[in-house]
Design a protein around this motif. Structure first.
Motif, PDB file in Angstrom:
ATOM      1  N   ALA A 122      -0.791   0.674 -10.435  1.00  0.00           N
ATOM      2  CA  ALA A 122      -1.189   1.922 -11.103  1.00  0.00           C
ATOM      3  C   ALA A 122      -0.680   3.145 -10.338  1.00  0.00           C
ATOM      4  O   ALA A 122      -0.360   4.173 -10.947  1.00  0.00           O
ATOM      5  CB  ALA A 122      -2.707   1.985 -11.248  1.00  0.00           C
ATOM      6  N   ASP A 123      -0.566   3.015  -9.004  1.00  0.00           N
ATOM      7  CA  ASP A 123      -0.048   4.101  -8.176  1.00  0.00           C
ATOM      8  C   ASP A 123       1.476   4.178  -8.182  1.00  0.00           C
ATOM      9  O   ASP A 123       2.051   5.048  -7.533  1.00  0.00           O
ATOM     10  CB  ASP A 123      -0.524   3.940  -6.722  1.00  0.00           C
ATOM     11  N   GLY A 124       2.123   3.240  -8.873  1.00  0.00           N
ATOM     12  CA  GLY A 124       3.577   3.263  -8.974  1.00  0.00           C
ATOM     13  C   GLY A 124       4.321   2.664  -7.795  1.00  0.00           C
ATOM     14  O   GLY A 124       5.520   2.878  -7.639  1.00  0.00           O
ATOM     15  N   MET A 125       3.627   1.871  -6.973  1.00  0.00           N
ATOM     16  CA  MET A 125       4.282   1.240  -5.820  1.00  0.00           C
ATOM     17  C   MET A 125       4.821  -0.149  -6.121  1.00  0.00           C
ATOM     18  O   MET A 125       5.735  -0.612  -5.445  1.00  0.00           O
ATOM     19  CB  MET A 125       3.302   1.134  -4.648  1.00  0.00           C
ATOM     20  N   LEU A 126       4.219  -0.809  -7.102  1.00  0.00           N
ATOM     21  CA  LEU A 126       4.577  -2.199  -7.404  1.00  0.00           C
ATOM     22  C   LEU A 126       4.886  -2.372  -8.878  1.00  0.00           C
ATOM     23  O   LEU A 126       4.377  -1.641  -9.725  1.00  0.00           O
ATOM     24  CB  LEU A 126       3.419  -3.135  -7.051  1.00  0.00           C
ATOM     25  N   ASP A 127       5.683  -3.390  -9.146  1.00  0.00           N
ATOM     26  CA  ASP A 127       5.939  -3.826 -10.506  1.00  0.00           C
ATOM     27  C   ASP A 127       5.502  -5.287 -10.574  1.00  0.00           C
ATOM     28  O   ASP A 127       5.873  -6.095  -9.723  1.00  0.00           O
ATOM     29  CB  ASP A 127       7.433  -3.696 -10.834  1.00  0.00           C
ATOM     30  N   CYS A 128       4.689  -5.626 -11.557  1.00  0.00           N
ATOM     31  CA  CYS A 128       4.181  -6.988 -11.716  1.00  0.00           C
ATOM     32  C   CYS A 128       4.678  -7.553 -13.037  1.00  0.00           C
ATOM     33  O   CYS A 128       4.567  -6.901 -14.074  1.00  0.00           O
ATOM     34  CB  CYS A 128       2.652  -6.995 -11.702  1.00  0.00           C
ATOM     35  N   ARG A 129       5.210  -8.768 -12.977  1.00  0.00           N
ATOM     36  CA  ARG A 129       5.724  -9.428 -14.180  1.00  0.00           C
ATOM     37  C   ARG A 129       5.427 -10.922 -14.129  1.00  0.00           C
ATOM     38  O   ARG A 129       5.402 -11.504 -13.052  1.00  0.00           O
ATOM     39  CB  ARG A 129       7.236  -9.251 -14.275  1.00  0.00           C
ATOM     40  N   ARG A 167       2.268 -18.506 -15.938  1.00  0.00           N
ATOM     41  CA  ARG A 167       0.906 -18.474 -15.399  1.00  0.00           C
ATOM     42  C   ARG A 167       0.850 -17.706 -14.079  1.00  0.00           C
ATOM     43  O   ARG A 167      -0.220 -17.324 -13.631  1.00  0.00           O
ATOM     44  CB  ARG A 167       0.386 -19.893 -15.174  1.00  0.00           C
ATOM     45  N   PHE A 168       2.003 -17.520 -13.456  1.00  0.00           N
ATOM     46  CA  PHE A 168       2.068 -16.823 -12.177  1.00  0.00           C
ATOM     47  C   PHE A 168       2.628 -15.425 -12.377  1.00  0.00           C
ATOM     48  O   PHE A 168       3.478 -15.202 -13.236  1.00  0.00           O
ATOM     49  CB  PHE A 168       2.964 -17.588 -11.184  1.00  0.00           C
ATOM     50  N   THR A 169       2.165 -14.500 -11.563  1.00  0.00           N
ATOM     51  CA  THR A 169       2.646 -13.119 -11.612  1.00  0.00           C
ATOM     52  C   THR A 169       3.448 -12.846 -10.356  1.00  0.00           C
ATOM     53  O   THR A 169       2.966 -13.086  -9.238  1.00  0.00           O
ATOM     54  CB  THR A 169       1.467 -12.127 -11.695  1.00  0.00           C
ATOM     55  N   ASP A 170       4.676 -12.365 -10.536  1.00  0.00           N
ATOM     56  CA  ASP A 170       5.509 -11.976  -9.408  1.00  0.00           C
ATOM     57  C   ASP A 170       5.439 -10.477  -9.205  1.00  0.00           C
ATOM     58  O   ASP A 170       5.376  -9.696 -10.159  1.00  0.00           O
ATOM     59  CB  ASP A 170       6.964 -12.408  -9.636  1.00  0.00           C
ATOM     60  N   VAL A 171       5.467 -10.077  -7.958  1.00  0.00           N
ATOM     61  CA  VAL A 171       5.327  -8.684  -7.568  1.00  0.00           C
ATOM     62  C   VAL A 171       6.608  -8.236  -6.875  1.00  0.00           C
ATOM     63  O   VAL A 171       7.136  -8.947  -6.023  1.00  0.00           O
ATOM     64  CB  VAL A 171       4.129  -8.516  -6.605  1.00  0.00           C
ATOM     65  N   THR A 172       7.089  -7.069  -7.249  1.00  0.00           N
ATOM     66  CA  THR A 172       8.224  -6.445  -6.571  1.00  0.00           C
ATOM     67  C   THR A 172       7.861  -5.003  -6.251  1.00  0.00           C
ATOM     68  O   THR A 172       6.957  -4.423  -6.855  1.00  0.00           O
ATOM     69  CB  THR A 172       9.508  -6.469  -7.430  1.00  0.00           C
ATOM     70  N   LEU A 173       8.573  -4.442  -5.301  1.00  0.00           N
ATOM     71  CA  LEU A 173       8.367  -3.048  -4.943  1.00  0.00           C
ATOM     72  C   LEU A 173       9.180  -2.144  -5.862  1.00  0.00           C
ATOM     73  O   LEU A 173      10.321  -2.455  -6.194  1.00  0.00           O
ATOM     74  CB  LEU A 173       8.806  -2.791  -3.497  1.00  0.00           C
ATOM     75  N   THR A 174       8.582  -1.040  -6.249  1.00  0.00           N
ATOM     76  CA  THR A 174       9.316  -0.002  -6.971  1.00  0.00           C
ATOM     77  C   THR A 174      10.013   0.872  -5.921  1.00  0.00           C
ATOM     78  O   THR A 174       9.850   0.656  -4.710  1.00  0.00           O
ATOM     79  CB  THR A 174       8.343   0.868  -7.790  1.00  0.00           C
ATOM     80  N   GLU A 175      10.731   1.875  -6.365  1.00  0.00           N
ATOM     81  CA  GLU A 175      11.335   2.815  -5.414  1.00  0.00           C
ATOM     82  C   GLU A 175      10.251   3.485  -4.564  1.00  0.00           C
ATOM     83  O   GLU A 175      10.421   3.659  -3.360  1.00  0.00           O
ATOM     84  CB  GLU A 175      12.172   3.869  -6.151  1.00  0.00           C
ATOM     85  N   ASN A 176       9.138   3.866  -5.206  1.00  0.00           N
ATOM     86  CA  ASN A 176       8.019   4.451  -4.459  1.00  0.00           C
ATOM     87  C   ASN A 176       7.453   3.453  -3.454  1.00  0.00           C
ATOM     88  O   ASN A 176       7.064   3.829  -2.348  1.00  0.00           O
ATOM     89  CB  ASN A 176       6.909   4.907  -5.400  1.00  0.00           C
ATOM     90  N   GLY A 177       7.385   2.200  -3.850  1.00  0.00           N
ATOM     91  CA  GLY A 177       6.890   1.156  -2.954  1.00  0.00           C
ATOM     92  C   GLY A 177       7.813   0.941  -1.768  1.00  0.00           C
ATOM     93  O   GLY A 177       7.348   0.751  -0.636  1.00  0.00           O
ATOM     94  N   ILE A 178       9.105   0.972  -2.016  1.00  0.00           N
ATOM     95  CA  ILE A 178      10.072   0.817  -0.920  1.00  0.00           C
ATOM     96  C   ILE A 178       9.937   1.977   0.060  1.00  0.00           C
ATOM     97  O   ILE A 178       9.930   1.784   1.281  1.00  0.00           O
ATOM     98  CB  ILE A 178      11.510   0.699  -1.474  1.00  0.00           C
ATOM     99  N   ALA A 179       9.800   3.195  -0.472  1.00  0.00           N
ATOM    100  CA  ALA A 179       9.625   4.367   0.401  1.00  0.00           C
ATOM    101  C   ALA A 179       8.333   4.257   1.207  1.00  0.00           C
ATOM    102  O   ALA A 179       8.314   4.544   2.412  1.00  0.00           O
ATOM    103  CB  ALA A 179       9.640   5.640  -0.435  1.00  0.00           C
ATOM    104  N   ALA A 180       7.253   3.819   0.561  1.00  0.00           N
ATOM    105  CA  ALA A 180       5.977   3.659   1.257  1.00  0.00           C
ATOM    106  C   ALA A 180       6.086   2.559   2.317  1.00  0.00           C
ATOM    107  O   ALA A 180       5.540   2.697   3.421  1.00  0.00           O
ATOM    108  CB  ALA A 180       4.867   3.324   0.259  1.00  0.00           C
ATOM    109  N   ARG A 181       6.817   1.485   2.003  1.00  0.00           N
ATOM    110  CA  ARG A 181       7.007   0.383   2.956  1.00  0.00           C
ATOM    111  C   ARG A 181       7.743   0.879   4.192  1.00  0.00           C
ATOM    112  O   ARG A 181       7.375   0.565   5.320  1.00  0.00           O
ATOM    113  CB  ARG A 181       7.771  -0.756   2.299  1.00  0.00           C
TER     114      ARG A 181
END
Length: 151
Positions: free
Chosen positions: A83-90, A97-111
């Motif tokens: 919701a904060d725009g740091m992650l993308d879930c698909r 049945r499983f959800t994979d998580v990736t970092l968004t551009e904001n997430g990469i910057a926060a990382r």
């Protein structure tokens, strides 16, 4: 080997390795939390950011396992970060049945920001530890974890 005694008054707290493990972890997390707060992050988000690589997808249960957080709690953290725009879930392509998580551009910057903060604390903590001592510590801790994981 110098093992602590476990019989009441002969027990010496500072001879117990878990005393030092717990104390060092608590001090590290306290300093990390204070520093992260200055940039709008917290320990929960930091754990997720460190588990999710900048280019790879990882499952929520894998993140929970790496971060040592219960799955329902991790799902809430992931939802907030999405919701904060740091992650993308698909849903995972091979198994929805499983959800994979990736970092968004904001997430990469926060990382990157979180990593820089953690690295400064690490450098201070390990300033008087040689690379050989660091390697020995990691090897010993890995053995302890393996022993504790055995059923």
């Amino acid at each position: 080997m110098n093992k602590p005694k476990w019989n009441g008054e002969d027990f010496q707290t500072q001879a117990w390795p878990f005393f030092w493990l717990t104390r060092s972890t608590a001090l590290y997390l306290s300093r990390l939390e204070r520093s992260l707060k200055k940039v709008g992050l917290d320990i929960a988000r930091w754990r997720v950011l460190m588990c999710v690589g900048p280019k790879d997808a990882i499952g929520i249960s894998e993140i929970a396992d790496l971060a040592i957080v219960k799955l329902p709690t991790m799902m809430k953290i992931i939802q907030r970060m999405e919701a904060d725009g740091m992650l993308d879930c698909r849903p995972r392509e091979e198994d929805g049945r499983f959800t994979d998580v990736t970092l968004t551009e904001n997430g990469i910057a926060a990382r990157e920001q979180a990593w820089a903060i953690a690295q400064k604390i690490y450098e201070k903590a390990f300033a008087n530890i040689s690379p050989a001592e660091n390697a020995a510590l990691n090897k010993s801790l890995a053995k302890i974890v393996a022993s504790l994981e055995e059923e």
